[in-house]
Design a protein around this motif. Structure first.
Motif, PDB file in Angstrom:
ATOM      1  N   LEU A   1       0.907  -1.054   0.095  1.00 36.91           N
ATOM      2  CA  LEU A   1       0.077  -0.089  -0.154  1.00 36.91           C
ATOM      3  C   LEU A   1       0.824   1.367   0.041  1.00 36.91           C
ATOM      4  O   LEU A   1       2.158   1.220   0.135  1.00 36.91           O
ATOM      5  N   ALA A   2       0.232   2.299  -0.234  1.00 37.21           N
ATOM      6  CA  ALA A   2       0.959   3.565  -0.372  1.00 37.21           C
ATOM      7  C   ALA A   2      -0.110   4.707   0.248  1.00 37.21           C
ATOM      8  O   ALA A   2      -1.211   4.754  -0.067  1.00 37.21           O
ATOM      9  N   MET A   3       0.263   5.759   0.606  1.00 31.80           N
ATOM     10  CA  MET A   3      -0.287   6.992   0.959  1.00 31.80           C
ATOM     11  C   MET A   3       0.638   8.278   0.495  1.00 31.80           C
ATOM     12  O   MET A   3       1.781   7.891   0.497  1.00 31.80           O
ATOM     13  N   ILE A   4      -0.162   9.126   0.015  1.00 30.16           N
ATOM     14  CA  ILE A   4       0.561  10.337  -0.380  1.00 30.16           C
ATOM     15  C   ILE A   4      -0.115  11.677   0.031  1.00 30.16           C
ATOM     16  O   ILE A   4      -1.625  11.636  -0.210  1.00 30.16           O
ATOM     17  N   ALA A   5       0.517  12.631   0.098  1.00 35.00           N
ATOM     18  CA  ALA A   5      -0.229  13.962   0.588  1.00 35.00           C
ATOM     19  C   ALA A   5      -0.329  14.470  -0.886  1.00 35.00           C
ATOM     20  O   ALA A   5       0.132  14.331  -1.837  1.00 35.00           O
ATOM     21  N   THR A   6      -1.691  14.883  -0.993  1.00 37.84           N
ATOM     22  CA  THR A   6      -2.496  15.262  -2.217  1.00 37.84           C
ATOM     23  C   THR A   6      -1.699  16.621  -2.817  1.00 37.84           C
ATOM     24  O   THR A   6      -1.890  17.037  -4.056  1.00 37.84           O
ATOM     25  N   ILE A   7      -1.009  17.428  -2.132  1.00 37.82           N
ATOM     26  CA  ILE A   7      -0.301  18.573  -2.592  1.00 37.82           C
ATOM     27  C   ILE A   7       1.376  18.655  -1.932  1.00 37.82           C
ATOM     28  O   ILE A   7       1.446  18.206  -0.658  1.00 37.82           O
ATOM     29  N   PRO A   8       2.142  19.233  -2.607  1.00 34.88           N
ATOM     30  CA  PRO A   8       3.274  19.213  -2.122  1.00 34.88           C
ATOM     31  C   PRO A   8       3.332  20.267  -0.819  1.00 34.88           C
ATOM     32  O   PRO A   8       2.548  20.993  -0.780  1.00 34.88           O
ATOM     33  N   PRO A   9       4.013  20.213   0.167  1.00 36.36           N
ATOM     34  CA  PRO A   9       4.159  21.061   1.432  1.00 36.36           C
ATOM     35  C   PRO A   9       4.676  22.274   1.286  1.00 36.36           C
ATOM     36  O   PRO A   9       5.320  22.510   0.043  1.00 36.36           O
ATOM     37  N   ARG A  10       4.363  23.237   2.211  1.00 33.22           N
ATOM     38  CA  ARG A  10       4.962  24.589   2.349  1.00 33.22           C
ATOM     39  C   ARG A  10       4.732  25.430   0.899  1.00 33.22           C
ATOM     40  O   ARG A  10       5.451  26.283   0.538  1.00 33.22           O
TER      41      ARG A  10
ATOM     42  N   PHE B   1      -4.653   7.490  -1.507  1.00 33.99           N
ATOM     43  CA  PHE B   1      -4.261   6.143  -1.188  1.00 33.99           C
ATOM     44  C   PHE B   1      -4.151   5.419  -2.567  1.00 33.99           C
ATOM     45  O   PHE B   1      -5.018   5.246  -3.416  1.00 33.99           O
ATOM     46  N   ASN B   2      -3.197   4.248  -2.549  1.00 35.33           N
ATOM     47  CA  ASN B   2      -3.110   3.288  -3.518  1.00 35.33           C
ATOM     48  C   ASN B   2      -2.728   2.000  -2.924  1.00 35.33           C
ATOM     49  O   ASN B   2      -1.893   2.037  -2.190  1.00 35.33           O
ATOM     50  N   VAL B   3      -3.348   0.922  -3.427  1.00 36.77           N
ATOM     51  CA  VAL B   3      -2.984  -0.517  -2.938  1.00 36.77           C
ATOM     52  C   VAL B   3      -2.886  -1.281  -4.304  1.00 36.77           C
ATOM     53  O   VAL B   3      -3.558  -1.175  -5.265  1.00 36.77           O
ATOM     54  N   GLN B   4      -1.730  -2.015  -4.352  1.00 37.35           N
ATOM     55  CA  GLN B   4      -1.473  -2.792  -5.580  1.00 37.35           C
ATOM     56  C   GLN B   4      -1.275  -4.222  -5.039  1.00 37.35           C
ATOM     57  O   GLN B   4      -0.924  -4.602  -3.901  1.00 37.35           O
ATOM     58  N   GLY B   5      -1.895  -5.181  -5.877  1.00 42.58           N
ATOM     59  CA  GLY B   5      -1.783  -6.657  -5.665  1.00 42.58           C
ATOM     60  C   GLY B   5      -1.460  -7.226  -6.902  1.00 42.58           C
ATOM     61  O   GLY B   5      -1.615  -6.712  -8.329  1.00 42.58           O
ATOM     62  N   PHE B   6      -0.627  -8.299  -6.788  1.00 37.93           N
ATOM     63  CA  PHE B   6       0.109  -8.822  -8.072  1.00 37.93           C
ATOM     64  C   PHE B   6      -0.266 -10.653  -7.818  1.00 37.93           C
ATOM     65  O   PHE B   6       0.054 -11.152  -6.452  1.00 37.93           O
ATOM     66  N   ARG B   7      -0.415 -11.402  -8.696  1.00 32.99           N
ATOM     67  CA  ARG B   7      -0.384 -12.599  -8.739  1.00 32.99           C
ATOM     68  C   ARG B   7       0.730 -12.904  -9.802  1.00 32.99           C
ATOM     69  O   ARG B   7       0.531 -12.591 -10.849  1.00 32.99           O
TER      70      ARG B   7
END
Ligand code: FES
Length: 900
Positions: free
Chosen positions: A603-612, A753-759
């Protein structure tokens, strides 16, 4: 010589050795694109007597008396060729730089060949789409709707121009009297320039100007561009008397032609005094290591030039050692492992380049391939002592960027040349320049400690990080800070620690690249958590659910809380469920006999805008015919913000997208915009667009109410005018001066958020990995354009599969980049990429425009660890170093399987 191009005769003799591509482009056929010079990418594909050729390696003289067809010659007069129409209807492109060549090649394919696209289109590369949309186009699928607003898959406004080759890119324009600039680059990694003899170069025919360090402004800057220029160290000058990596600019020549400028570069004699060099980041920070920037003062904002430290961060909460002890005492597990990532090249098909000239008022004008035209303007003002009024920077459509064009790599030297000569000057990177001179993805070394009790609840999480900045610190502080932020703060844990340093070496500089450090860190953290889950015999989805942050939690990495970062919405739980369900459902991909199969996720989380701070201004005006003109500063480089902005206007002003005209990315013609990076185009510029629409709407309703004597609330905006009771006020009746203005300052910020799965299946005899199923779920808030957002996700997954499995810049022991052409740097081809199932969480963001969140760079981030986790579960051993080549996978097969 005479050739027939799209049915029209073209005459003229090619120069000795000239290829058909340059012959055609010099005659106005700019639909024939330049992506490489080696027949590798296919952007220049044309038909010669009906046969597809790569015109960059096709000698122009061989086209004598033959029929040449470009993409512009495929359709009938005023009509699209069926293939062109299919690319429009399927949304078969993003930046579109590959599209002309792709369509031209496809025009020659038989039904049987169309059924075998991985083979038939192996000579045409696309870096943006992940190929599914192209496959859909060639299969005749319709993915877009003719019209619509927010939530509809509207076609890109530029679609018809892109598929016919009429859309303007950076290099598709040539001012009269254009001169060409070429650069002499350093063959050594670290040296003082003792002498430069330019006399022989000056004698070369057609040379107008030679620039060396003696001509350079004595003003330090960074090639990295940010809203706050103090975010990056001032460690670079236009031309330096010290070289710090193989490939650094030493001198530049401006001449009548590229060939003359390059010939003159070869005639420059440079005397170097070689200095000790260091290529290993660990060695570079050790006592006694050669120093890269020992002469820089504190003003340069380098954390510690006496130790080659560009930037560092240390902090956390609780006590990691106590957390590890607690896990052990409770019969839990501790993972302590090292992970490494490699150098990767952006490989946007359009290379860096710009053209500069002086306008009639003597101002410096630059047409450039940049994600940040306003920041380029401001930095040129800083370097050359000019005012904002003296410099005009603009872009046309950009052929891909992925962060690589958040650097100022060509504009400074072109500006210097134009200011000296007063004539138009162009500098365009070759494909090899991209590999040897442009920054790459930062290599990271990450030591992770992760501990949990038997219930899988984390008791300790620590990362010790070392990143190789290369010779200059552009983006290195930001990439390090960002990488160590959401990768760690997405997990709750009472004992956390972050220690990170970014270090100068004599390697090629590293810089901004999709994910901005997060992909490297997430590879390590998500791999370590999977190792923990395996040892605890816990389902990896379940381990995540027990530890991820939820609304109400604080974000904690090296520090507690991040000011303006908050949960504007939360869809991580849905994303986990969606991917787990899709993997359970499986698909009908067959497992090759004898191969080992496994599933993995990350999984991954990311802020939607760069800081500062990230700023955007927008304005909307109404024309008498009911069309709207939107002016917004953000650049379009395939990220699709133009489409998103058009849909926001259409929805808010109750009109159709075809009645919205967008003017963008021009420091003279649009309001200020920090730039198209950090996925800010939808959230920051989009919010400004929406605010502008609301102001205009209110002004229109008030004006109509005044005209009809009704209250504004009795009036309603329609596609045909303003309806006030029974009276329709036509647009032409409204004052011509009506305008709406909007601004957004990039705060507060939400999280996506993004969640990736692979087989995957792994061949135990060779280590080859085959992807049987790829699934990504994304929490993008309200999805403004589902087809476009799906394309961003597929493209991000495709790029990340390349860098997870095989992409790697090879650097020799003397610091020379050895992978200098696409032929020996493998980016994903049609045959390499599986279809990714894409799912969206159902959320509405409280902070984003109409509930939307950003979704451009983040789909990349969870891919490598999800693959690593799937491979580990398939073959019982783990690859902790990227890329996971067959050799590396094969070597892990002999290692013992992890316990649990
Ligand atoms: Fe294919 Fe950008 S759309 S390279």
């Amino acid at each position: 010589m005479s050739i027939w191009v799209n049915g029209e005769e073209q005459q003229g003799d090619p120069r000795p050795g000239q290829c058909l591509r340059t012959f055609l482009r010099e005659r106005g056929h700019t639909e024939v694109k330049k992506g490489c010079d080696a027949g590798d990418c296919g952007a220049c594909s044309v038909l010669v007597d009906g046969e597809a050729v790569h015109s960059c390696v096709f000698p122009a003289f061989r086209a004598d008396d033959r029929d040449v067809t470009t993409v512009a010659g495929l359709g009938g007069p005023g009509d699209l060729d069926p293939l062109q129409r299919r690319f429009v209807e399927a949304a078969g492109f993003q930046c579109g730089f590959c599209t002309a060549g792709m369509i031209t090649t496809a025009a020659t394919l038989s039904e049987e060949q169309l059924a075998e696209l991985p083979q038939s289109l192996k000579g045409n590369l696309c870096r943006c789409t992940g190929y599914r949309a192209i496959s859909d186009a060639l299969g005749g699928r319709v993915n877009v709707e003719k019209s619509g607003g927010v939530g509809d898959s509207v076609a890109a406004p530029a679609a018809v121009r892109v598929v016919t080759g009429t859309e303007q890119y950076t290099m598709d324009f040539e001012p009269p009297g254009l001169l060409h600039l070429a650069v002499l680059s350093s063959p050594v990694a670290h040296a003082k320039i003792v002498d430069i003899d330019t006399s022989a170069a000056a004698a070369v025919d057609g040379v107008h100007l030679i620039l060396t360090h003696r001509d350079s402004p004595d003003v330090a800057f960074s090639t990295a561009r940010h809203e706050n220029r103090a975010d990056d160290p001032d460690d670079t000058v236009v031309l330096d008397d010290t070289v710090r990596f193989v490939g650094q600019r030493v001198a530049a020549v401006v001449a009548d032609s590229v060939a003359a400028a390059e010939r003159a570069c070869r005639a420059i004699a440079v005397t170097y005094e070689q200095l000790p060099a260091v290529f290993d980041a660990d060695a570079a920070r050790a006592p006694g290591a050669p120093l890269l920037h020992p002469d820089k003062s504190a003003d340069a904002r380098i954390a510690d030039p006496a130790r080659n430290i560009v930037a560092e961060v240390h902090g956390g909460i609780g006590d990691v050692a106590a957390g590890v002890d607690a896990a052990m005492a409770a019969d839990g597990e501790v993972v302590q492992q090292r992970y490494t990532t490699q150098r990767v090249q952006h490989t946007h098909l359009e290379t860096h380049g710009c053209t500069g000239w002086r306008d009639d008022d003597g101002r410096l004008v630059l047409r450039t391939s940049s994600q940040v035209p306003f920041l380029v303007r401001d930095e040129l003002c800083h370097v050359f002592g000019l005012s904002r009024e003296d410099v005009h920077v603009f872009t046309r459509r950009i052929g891909g960027g992925f962060g690589g064009k958040q650097e100022m790599l060509t504009e400074d030297i072109v500006a210097l040349a134009v200011l000296r000569l007063g004539r138009p000057v162009r500098y365009e990177f070759s494909r090899s320049d991209e590999f040897t001179m442009a920054p790459c993805r930062h290599p990271f070394r990450i030591d992770v400690t992760a501990a949990a009790g038997p219930d899988g609840v984390l008791t300790a999480l620590a990362v010790d990080v070392l990143t190789d900045a290369g010779a200059y610190g552009n983006h290195s502080p930001g990439v390090m800070f960002h990488g160590c932020s959401e990768s760690v703060s997405v997990y709750r844990c009472p004992n956390k620690r972050v220690d990170a340093q970014s270090v100068y070496t004599n390697n090629i500089p590293s810089g901004a690249f999709r994910g901005y450090g997060l992909s490297q860190m997430i590879f390590a953290v998500e791999s370590a958590l999977d190792e923990l889950a395996l040892r605890l015999d816990l389902d990896p989805f379940e381990l995540r659910r027990r530890n991820v942050v939820v609304p109400g939690d604080e974000f904690v990495d090296a520090a507690v809380g991040h000011g303006d970062l908050m949960f504007g919405s939360y869809g991580l739980d849905q994303c986990l469920d969606l991917v787990q369900r899709a993997l359970l459902d499986g698909n009908d991909a067959k497992t090759p006999p004898g191969w080992r199969v496994g599933e993995g996720m990350a999984l991954a989380m990311i802020a939607t805008i760069p800081p500062r701070g990230h700023f955007a201004e927008a304005s909307v005006t109404l024309a008498a015919d009911g069309r709207y003109q939107l002016s917004v500063g953000t650049a379009e480089f395939g990220n699709g913000t133009t489409t998103v902005h058009t849909q926001l206007v259409a929805s808010e002003l109750n009109t159709t997208p075809d009645r919205v005209e967008v003017h963008q990315s021009d420091t003279e013609a649009t309001g200020y915009d920090t730039g198209a990076f950090g996925s800010a185009g939808t959230v920051v510029a989009g919010t400004a667009v929406l605010a502008a629409c609301r102001e205009l709407r209110s002004a229109m309703l008030s004006a109509a109410a005044a005209l009809t004597g009704s209250g504004p609330h009795a009036c309603e905006l329609t596609p045909h005018g303003v309806q006030c009771g029974t009276r329709l006020v036509e647009f032409a009746e409204l004052p011509a001066s009506l305008v709406g203005c909007g601004r957004h300052e990039g705060t507060p910020r939400s999280v996506a958020f993004n969640v990736q799965g692979f087989r995957v299946a792994v061949n135990p005899d060779t280590g080859e990995v085959r992807i049987l199923q790829s699934v990504q779920a994304a929490d993008a808030g309200v999805v403004i354009n589902p087809e476009q957002c799906r394309g961003q996700i597929e493209g991000g997954v495709a790029q990340a599969i390349g860098s997870a499995l095989y992409e790697q810049m090879i650097v020799g022991p003397d610091g020379t980049v050895l992978t200098q052409v696409l032929r020996n740097y493998h980016i994903p081809q049609f045959a390499d990429i599986p279809v990714t199932e894409v799912y969206f969480a159902d959320t509405v963001d409280q902070l984003g425009p109409m509930g939307a969140k950003s979704m451009s760079e983040s789909p990349y981030n969870p891919v490598a660890p999800a693959l690593a986790n799937a491979i580990a579960r398939a073959c019982g051993a783990r690859v902790r170093d990227l890329p996971m080549t067959p050799a590396r996978v094969w070597r892990t097969l002999d290692q013992p399987a992890p316990s649990g």
